[in-house]
Design a protein around this motif. Structure first.
Motif, PDB file in Angstrom:
ATOM      1  N   TRP A   1      -6.299  48.139  72.870  1.00 10.81           N
ATOM      2  CA  TRP A   1      -6.007  47.076  73.827  1.00 10.81           C
ATOM      3  C   TRP A   1      -5.207  47.620  75.007  1.00 10.81           C
ATOM      4  O   TRP A   1      -4.350  48.493  74.837  1.00 10.81           O
ATOM      5  CB  TRP A   1      -5.181  45.981  73.173  1.00 10.81           C
ATOM      6  N   PRO A   2      -5.408  47.049  76.189  1.00 12.52           N
ATOM      7  CA  PRO A   2      -4.544  47.397  77.327  1.00 12.52           C
ATOM      8  C   PRO A   2      -3.097  46.948  77.037  1.00 12.52           C
ATOM      9  O   PRO A   2      -2.875  45.970  76.306  1.00 12.52           O
ATOM     10  CB  PRO A   2      -5.118  46.602  78.491  1.00 12.52           C
TER      11      PRO A   2
ATOM     12  N   PHE B   1      -8.968  40.486  74.937  1.00  6.91           N
ATOM     13  CA  PHE B   1      -9.963  41.483  74.561  1.00  6.91           C
ATOM     14  C   PHE B   1     -11.248  40.746  74.238  1.00  6.91           C
ATOM     15  O   PHE B   1     -11.209  39.582  73.824  1.00  6.91           O
ATOM     16  CB  PHE B   1      -9.461  42.250  73.322  1.00  6.91           C
TER      17      PHE B   1
ATOM     18  N   ASP C   1     -15.446  44.616  75.049  1.00 11.35           N
ATOM     19  CA  ASP C   1     -14.497  45.734  75.080  1.00 11.35           C
ATOM     20  C   ASP C   1     -14.669  46.609  73.852  1.00 11.35           C
ATOM     21  O   ASP C   1     -14.261  47.777  73.863  1.00 11.35           O
ATOM     22  CB  ASP C   1     -13.053  45.212  75.118  1.00 11.35           C
ATOM     23  N   ILE C   2     -15.234  46.024  72.776  1.00  9.52           N
ATOM     24  CA  ILE C   2     -15.423  46.741  71.523  1.00  9.52           C
ATOM     25  C   ILE C   2     -16.545  46.078  70.721  1.00  9.52           C
ATOM     26  O   ILE C   2     -16.755  44.869  70.837  1.00  9.52           O
ATOM     27  CB  ILE C   2     -14.125  46.782  70.686  1.00  9.52           C
TER      28      ILE C   2
ATOM     29  N   ARG D   1      -5.326  47.291  67.010  1.00 10.12           N
ATOM     30  CA  ARG D   1      -5.350  46.928  68.429  1.00 10.12           C
ATOM     31  C   ARG D   1      -4.527  47.864  69.304  1.00 10.12           C
ATOM     32  O   ARG D   1      -4.865  48.096  70.461  1.00 10.12           O
ATOM     33  CB  ARG D   1      -4.932  45.464  68.622  1.00 10.12           C
TER      34      ARG D   1
ATOM     35  N   HIS E   1     -14.598  40.826  71.906  1.00  9.16           N
ATOM     36  CA  HIS E   1     -15.242  41.384  70.717  1.00  9.16           C
ATOM     37  C   HIS E   1     -16.730  41.083  70.718  1.00  9.16           C
ATOM     38  O   HIS E   1     -17.115  39.936  70.930  1.00  9.16           O
ATOM     39  CB  HIS E   1     -14.680  40.744  69.438  1.00  9.16           C
TER      40      HIS E   1
ATOM     41  N   SER F   1      -2.343  43.279  77.468  1.00 10.37           N
ATOM     42  CA  SER F   1      -2.833  42.401  76.401  1.00 10.37           C
ATOM     43  C   SER F   1      -1.925  42.462  75.183  1.00 10.37           C
ATOM     44  O   SER F   1      -1.649  41.434  74.550  1.00 10.37           O
ATOM     45  CB  SER F   1      -4.266  42.777  76.014  1.00 10.37           C
TER      46      SER F   1
ATOM     47  N   ILE G   1     -18.499  52.405  75.000  1.00  8.23           N
ATOM     48  CA  ILE G   1     -17.810  51.206  74.511  1.00  8.23           C
ATOM     49  C   ILE G   1     -17.392  51.506  73.070  1.00  8.23           C
ATOM     50  O   ILE G   1     -18.239  51.885  72.254  1.00  8.23           O
ATOM     51  CB  ILE G   1     -18.726  49.956  74.518  1.00  8.23           C
TER      52      ILE G   1
END
Length: 175
Positions: A148-149, A29, A117-118, A144, A31, A152, A135
């Protein structure tokens, strides 16, 4: 216009090119941290860090100097800096220690490949920073599992025993 998905590995390094590294896979991920500590350490409005397992970062040249730096948690972090130009290429935060690397996206040869991603710790973001729509952005930190995918989360689960062993050895978790 969005860039096409990057093909891995991705390479990066410091300004003087003494330290060179390669990300073997996509990060877990990315940040974009707006906390005051990241603002101070980077000298900018935020830090952009790609979280990735350390065994997925291949050192190609040079040996970074590990510099212990204070952090808001009080536990500090280890920042990997080029011993010549002093550019920070990644960090190891106390929570996961040397198991995870937080690679400074700006040190990639093509940093455009890893947008955030965030956005985290937006409660302390600079008021002139405008966050992009679409986003996720949170005032502090986040859970998470909601963001998260799945891949991940599975990768983190795979290294969790190593993180727990590090934390136990470092006395970070109560017995």
């Amino acid at each position: 216009m969005p860039h096409p998905a990057p093909e891995y590995p991705l390479e990066g390094g410091c300004t003087c090119r003494h330290v060179r590294y390669r990300l073997l896979t996509p990060p877990l991920f990315v940040h974009c941290c707006h906390c005051r500590w990241c603002q101070r350490e980077s000298g900018a409005a935020f830090a952009l860090n790609a979280m990735i397992e350390v065994d997925r970062v291949e050192l190609l040249a040079g040996t970074p100097a590990m510099v212990h730096t204070p952090s808001e948690s009080g536990l500090g972090q280890q920042i990997a800096r080029c011993p010549h130009c002093q550019v920070a290429v990644w960090s190891h935060y106390a929570g996961a220690g040397p198991v995870m690397a937080f690679v400074r996206v700006g040190t990639l040869d093509v940093p455009d490949h890893l947008p955030p991603d965030i956005h985290i710790f937006t409660a302390s973001k600079q008021p002139w920073v405008v966050l992009p729509p679409g986003i996720p952005a949170v005032a502090e930190y986040y859970e998470r599992e909601g963001l998260w995918p799945a891949q991940s989360i599975a990768r983190r689960q795979a290294v969790l025993p190593r993180i727990q062993a590090y934390r136990a050895a470092a006395g970070l978790d109560p017995a």
